[in-house]
Scaffold this motif. Structure first.
Motif, PDB file in Angstrom:
ATOM      1  N   PRO A 123      -6.961  -4.045  -0.552  1.00  0.00           N
ATOM      2  CA  PRO A 123      -7.275  -2.934   0.242  1.00  0.00           C
ATOM      3  C   PRO A 123      -6.062  -2.123   0.868  1.00  0.00           C
ATOM      4  O   PRO A 123      -5.266  -2.942   1.471  1.00  0.00           O
ATOM      5  CB  PRO A 123      -8.706  -3.023   0.876  1.00  0.00           C
ATOM      6  N   PHE A 124      -6.155  -1.076   1.070  1.00  0.00           N
ATOM      7  CA  PHE A 124      -5.100  -0.184   2.203  1.00  0.00           C
ATOM      8  C   PHE A 124      -5.167  -1.138   3.563  1.00  0.00           C
ATOM      9  O   PHE A 124      -6.156  -1.349   3.978  1.00  0.00           O
ATOM     10  CB  PHE A 124      -5.542   1.066   2.367  1.00  0.00           C
ATOM     11  N   ILE A 125      -4.047  -1.161   4.149  1.00  0.00           N
ATOM     12  CA  ILE A 125      -3.826  -2.283   5.401  1.00  0.00           C
ATOM     13  C   ILE A 125      -4.707  -1.529   6.517  1.00  0.00           C
ATOM     14  O   ILE A 125      -5.091  -2.213   7.373  1.00  0.00           O
ATOM     15  CB  ILE A 125      -2.346  -2.302   5.732  1.00  0.00           C
ATOM     16  N   LEU A 126      -4.856  -0.265   6.431  1.00  0.00           N
ATOM     17  CA  LEU A 126      -5.553   0.233   7.919  1.00  0.00           C
ATOM     18  C   LEU A 126      -6.789  -0.029   7.750  1.00  0.00           C
ATOM     19  O   LEU A 126      -7.420   0.271   8.757  1.00  0.00           O
ATOM     20  CB  LEU A 126      -5.121   1.700   8.238  1.00  0.00           C
ATOM     21  N   LEU A 127      -7.389  -0.391   6.525  1.00  0.00           N
ATOM     22  CA  LEU A 127      -8.795  -0.447   6.636  1.00  0.00           C
ATOM     23  C   LEU A 127      -9.308  -1.997   6.878  1.00  0.00           C
ATOM     24  O   LEU A 127     -10.345  -2.335   6.760  1.00  0.00           O
ATOM     25  CB  LEU A 127      -9.222  -0.119   5.035  1.00  0.00           C
ATOM     26  N   LEU A 128      -8.219  -2.903   6.609  1.00  0.00           N
ATOM     27  CA  LEU A 128      -8.499  -4.303   7.223  1.00  0.00           C
ATOM     28  C   LEU A 128      -8.766  -4.763   8.444  1.00  0.00           C
ATOM     29  O   LEU A 128      -8.153  -3.988   9.413  1.00  0.00           O
ATOM     30  CB  LEU A 128      -7.132  -5.131   6.584  1.00  0.00           C
ATOM     31  N   ASP A 129      -9.304  -5.809   8.928  1.00  0.00           N
ATOM     32  CA  ASP A 129      -9.502  -6.368  10.070  1.00  0.00           C
ATOM     33  C   ASP A 129      -8.731  -7.568  10.215  1.00  0.00           C
ATOM     34  O   ASP A 129      -8.700  -8.343   9.268  1.00  0.00           O
ATOM     35  CB  ASP A 129     -11.033  -6.434  10.460  1.00  0.00           C
ATOM     36  N   PRO A 130      -8.546  -7.912  11.357  1.00  0.00           N
ATOM     37  CA  PRO A 130      -8.124  -9.276  11.784  1.00  0.00           C
ATOM     38  C   PRO A 130      -8.835 -10.377  11.207  1.00  0.00           C
ATOM     39  O   PRO A 130     -10.224 -10.239  11.083  1.00  0.00           O
ATOM     40  CB  PRO A 130      -7.724  -9.412  12.923  1.00  0.00           C
ATOM     41  N   PRO A 131      -8.519 -11.299  10.462  1.00  0.00           N
ATOM     42  CA  PRO A 131      -7.064 -11.954  10.248  1.00  0.00           C
ATOM     43  C   PRO A 131      -6.362 -11.275   9.052  1.00  0.00           C
ATOM     44  O   PRO A 131      -5.143 -11.458   8.698  1.00  0.00           O
ATOM     45  CB  PRO A 131      -7.265 -13.320  10.281  1.00  0.00           C
ATOM     46  N   ALA A 132      -7.172 -10.702   8.132  1.00  0.00           N
ATOM     47  CA  ALA A 132      -6.639 -10.240   6.864  1.00  0.00           C
ATOM     48  C   ALA A 132      -5.459  -9.140   7.269  1.00  0.00           C
ATOM     49  O   ALA A 132      -4.626  -9.166   6.526  1.00  0.00           O
ATOM     50  CB  ALA A 132      -7.866  -9.335   6.037  1.00  0.00           C
ATOM     51  N   TYR A 133      -5.691  -8.209   8.203  1.00  0.00           N
ATOM     52  CA  TYR A 133      -4.721  -7.254   8.411  1.00  0.00           C
ATOM     53  C   TYR A 133      -3.587  -8.061   8.935  1.00  0.00           C
ATOM     54  O   TYR A 133      -2.309  -7.623   8.568  1.00  0.00           O
ATOM     55  CB  TYR A 133      -5.243  -6.519   9.738  1.00  0.00           C
ATOM     56  N   ASP A 134      -3.606  -9.013   9.538  1.00  0.00           N
ATOM     57  CA  ASP A 134      -2.334  -9.875  10.166  1.00  0.00           C
ATOM     58  C   ASP A 134      -1.459 -10.355   8.872  1.00  0.00           C
ATOM     59  O   ASP A 134      -0.310 -10.447   8.880  1.00  0.00           O
ATOM     60  CB  ASP A 134      -2.571 -11.014  11.256  1.00  0.00           C
ATOM     61  N   ASP A 135      -2.361 -11.203   8.089  1.00  0.00           N
ATOM     62  CA  ASP A 135      -1.673 -11.653   6.762  1.00  0.00           C
ATOM     63  C   ASP A 135      -1.012 -10.551   5.961  1.00  0.00           C
ATOM     64  O   ASP A 135      -0.076 -10.833   5.530  1.00  0.00           O
ATOM     65  CB  ASP A 135      -2.676 -12.241   6.032  1.00  0.00           C
ATOM     66  N   GLU A 136      -1.647  -9.417   5.928  1.00  0.00           N
ATOM     67  CA  GLU A 136      -1.226  -8.321   4.826  1.00  0.00           C
ATOM     68  C   GLU A 136       0.192  -7.905   5.776  1.00  0.00           C
ATOM     69  O   GLU A 136       1.284  -7.302   4.863  1.00  0.00           O
ATOM     70  CB  GLU A 136      -2.078  -7.261   4.849  1.00  0.00           C
ATOM     71  N   LEU A 137       0.113  -7.711   6.807  1.00  0.00           N
ATOM     72  CA  LEU A 137       1.237  -7.200   7.752  1.00  0.00           C
ATOM     73  C   LEU A 137       2.279  -8.320   7.688  1.00  0.00           C
ATOM     74  O   LEU A 137       3.402  -7.658   7.302  1.00  0.00           O
ATOM     75  CB  LEU A 137       0.986  -6.763   9.337  1.00  0.00           C
ATOM     76  N   ARG A 138       2.069  -9.548   7.814  1.00  0.00           N
ATOM     77  CA  ARG A 138       3.308 -10.473   7.639  1.00  0.00           C
ATOM     78  C   ARG A 138       3.967 -10.348   6.080  1.00  0.00           C
ATOM     79  O   ARG A 138       4.894 -10.266   5.925  1.00  0.00           O
ATOM     80  CB  ARG A 138       2.648 -11.907   7.507  1.00  0.00           C
ATOM     81  N   ALA A 139       2.932 -10.125   5.134  1.00  0.00           N
ATOM     82  CA  ALA A 139       3.426  -9.719   3.709  1.00  0.00           C
ATOM     83  C   ALA A 139       4.490  -8.661   3.485  1.00  0.00           C
ATOM     84  O   ALA A 139       5.311  -8.587   2.990  1.00  0.00           O
ATOM     85  CB  ALA A 139       2.567  -9.999   2.807  1.00  0.00           C
ATOM     86  N   LEU A 140       3.983  -7.581   4.357  1.00  0.00           N
ATOM     87  CA  LEU A 140       4.644  -6.468   4.247  1.00  0.00           C
ATOM     88  C   LEU A 140       6.036  -6.427   4.965  1.00  0.00           C
ATOM     89  O   LEU A 140       6.695  -5.901   4.543  1.00  0.00           O
ATOM     90  CB  LEU A 140       3.699  -5.222   4.895  1.00  0.00           C
ATOM     91  N   ILE A 141       5.998  -7.116   6.089  1.00  0.00           N
ATOM     92  CA  ILE A 141       7.066  -7.029   6.810  1.00  0.00           C
ATOM     93  C   ILE A 141       8.297  -7.988   5.972  1.00  0.00           C
ATOM     94  O   ILE A 141       9.493  -7.819   6.063  1.00  0.00           O
ATOM     95  CB  ILE A 141       7.060  -8.169   8.360  1.00  0.00           C
TER      96      ILE A 141
END
Length: 199
Positions: free
Chosen positions: A76-94
């Protein structure tokens, strides 16, 4: 009169046809093994076999399985995620931004082409970069989009992304070389009748 030899077989069959025939043989063998599994035993299909049959028939089980597969396959779109899924997706995006986008597409930042080394602290940048990354994942896979996918990604995703991010009114407008301003576009707190002042 001696028997004349039969006409020689034609050897000009396209090579691809042999591969197609082998693929068909493999599919038939696979379907045969599924059929044997479903009909083996006491003649009464067990619960797992019934579920397999339902999936093959296109029942509700197949729809649920397809829905689960879609959810697992497409994040899903990153802004719809909550931690820890958001953190994992942000790490992959970085990893993608710093490993692919920055070295491959971003030249030296300037007043006309801004970039912030702390881009991951800008919500708008995260949202736009994540959307471009999702498109990149899909459009660089020849199995899903053929060989024109990368061209489509450049035209429809990368070029507009860079114009928006690096423009003078983009999320990095307040960031200059060596300086980082994450709140330059964020409004201050607006007084509200709904907020109770702390005493």
């Amino acid at each position: 009169m001696p028997d004349e030899p039969e006409e020689a077989p034609r050897l000009d069959v396209p090579v691809g046809m042999f591969e197609d025939i082998e693929d068909l043989k493999a599919k038939v063998a696979h379907l045969t093994s599924i059929l044997e599994t479903l009909t083996a035993g006491s003649g009464e299909p067990d619960e797992a076999s019934a579920a397999d049959t339902e999936k093959m028939a296109g029942g509700e089980g197949a729809a649920a399985a397809a829905e689960e597969e879609d959810e697992a396959q497409y994040p899903p779109f990153i802004l719809l995620l909550d931690p820890p899924a958001y953190d994992d997706e942000l790490r992959a995006l970085i990893e993608w931004v710093e490993g692919v986008l920055v070295p491959g597409y971003l030249g030296e930042p300037s007043a006309d082409a801004r970039w912030c080394h702390l881009w991951f602290e800008h919500t708008v940048a995260i949202a736009r970069l994540h959307a471009a990354w999702l498109a990149w994942q899909e459009l660089t896979d020849p199995a899903s989009c053929g060989y024109t996918g990368p061209s489509v990604w450049h035209r429809d995703h990368l070029d507009p992304l860079l114009r928006e991010l690096r423009g003078s009114s983009g999320p990095f407008a307040g960031c200059t070389k060596g300086e980082h301003q994450v709140d330059h576009r964020m409004p201050g707190l607006v007084p509200s009748a709904w907020r109770i002042a702390e005493s």
